[in-house]
Design a protein around this motif. Sequence first.
Motif, PDB file in Angstrom:
ATOM      1  N   GLY A 162       5.707 -41.029  31.278  1.00 50.99           N
ATOM      2  CA  GLY A 162       6.300 -42.198  30.640  1.00 50.99           C
ATOM      3  C   GLY A 162       6.265 -43.363  31.602  1.00 50.99           C
ATOM      4  O   GLY A 162       5.545 -43.350  32.602  1.00 50.99           O
ATOM      5  N   SER A 163       7.071 -44.359  31.300  1.00 52.32           N
ATOM      6  CA  SER A 163       7.172 -45.549  32.143  1.00 52.32           C
ATOM      7  C   SER A 163       8.638 -45.828  32.420  1.00 52.32           C
ATOM      8  O   SER A 163       9.503 -45.546  31.604  1.00 52.32           O
ATOM      9  CB  SER A 163       6.575 -46.769  31.429  1.00 52.32           C
TER      10      SER A 163
ATOM     11  N   PRO B 165      14.245 -38.783  26.464  1.00 50.98           N
ATOM     12  CA  PRO B 165      14.604 -40.061  25.842  1.00 50.98           C
ATOM     13  C   PRO B 165      13.796 -41.253  26.362  1.00 50.98           C
ATOM     14  O   PRO B 165      13.488 -41.335  27.546  1.00 50.98           O
ATOM     15  CB  PRO B 165      16.073 -40.251  26.211  1.00 50.98           C
ATOM     16  N   ASN B 166      13.493 -42.147  25.454  1.00 51.51           N
ATOM     17  CA  ASN B 166      12.981 -43.486  25.781  1.00 51.51           C
ATOM     18  C   ASN B 166      11.845 -43.489  26.788  1.00 51.51           C
ATOM     19  O   ASN B 166      11.907 -44.173  27.808  1.00 51.51           O
ATOM     20  CB  ASN B 166      14.133 -44.365  26.300  1.00 51.51           C
TER      21      ASN B 166
ATOM     22  N   TRP C 299      17.456 -39.045  31.429  1.00 53.05           N
ATOM     23  CA  TRP C 299      16.646 -37.826  31.521  1.00 53.05           C
ATOM     24  C   TRP C 299      17.442 -36.697  32.171  1.00 53.05           C
ATOM     25  O   TRP C 299      17.306 -35.537  31.796  1.00 53.05           O
ATOM     26  CB  TRP C 299      15.358 -38.113  32.295  1.00 53.05           C
ATOM     27  N   LYS C 300      18.292 -37.029  33.121  1.00 53.46           N
ATOM     28  CA  LYS C 300      19.125 -36.020  33.780  1.00 53.46           C
ATOM     29  C   LYS C 300      20.074 -35.378  32.768  1.00 53.46           C
ATOM     30  O   LYS C 300      20.227 -34.153  32.735  1.00 53.46           O
ATOM     31  CB  LYS C 300      19.905 -36.669  34.933  1.00 53.46           C
ATOM     32  N   ILE C 301      20.714 -36.170  31.941  1.00 51.57           N
ATOM     33  CA  ILE C 301      21.614 -35.636  30.906  1.00 51.57           C
ATOM     34  C   ILE C 301      20.844 -34.695  29.989  1.00 51.57           C
ATOM     35  O   ILE C 301      21.290 -33.574  29.689  1.00 51.57           O
ATOM     36  CB  ILE C 301      22.256 -36.788  30.098  1.00 51.57           C
TER      37      ILE C 301
END
Length: 196
Positions: free
Chosen positions: A10-11, A58-59, A68-70
């Motif tokens: 991703g970015s 996510p996103n 991302w950690k969650i």
Amino acid sequence: MKQIVIIHGGSSFNSYENYLNHLKSSQLHYERLLWSQKWRDWLAQEIVDTDVLLPDFPNKQNASYAEWKIYFEKLLPLLGDDVQLVGYSLGAMFLAKYLHESPLSSPVRRLVLVSPCYDDESVEDLGSFRVTSAAGLEKSAKEVHLFHSKDDPVVPFTELAKFQRDLPTAKLHIFEDRNHFFQPTFPELKELLEQK
């Protein structure tokens, strides 16, 4: 149960303004809008005796490490005792940063980082995924593998040396002409993931 978890790329941007500027300045390419097979999906179809998990973090267009950690911590309880983690590009950066900060209580069988960036300033934006150290990842995996291609136009090949410095026991898989592994199949990775 054998499991392989593949975390996509991703970015990530250093600011929302940088993200908006990227959206404004980047061009759409017709060919990229057409369906094409990705090696993640190919692996999921090819490896039949293992659950291949392809979570959507996510996103991914403007990813946040905290988000991302969650998500990853919700995924961890779903994993059994025979797990291989594969991170690609930003996903590899995520795994390096997360496992450095929070080693797993029980090591996975194999950790594979494909084209991870570390902290190179020439890469457009690394956002909250910038790696400050990958030391200690071997606490979370019985084997660590690093894949990189010398002609990678997204992540400079020089980034591999930074991971090598932090992970001297990691096994290297170096290619001459695989770009950023934008390819429909990945037989070398398949072969590794199928090893006992």
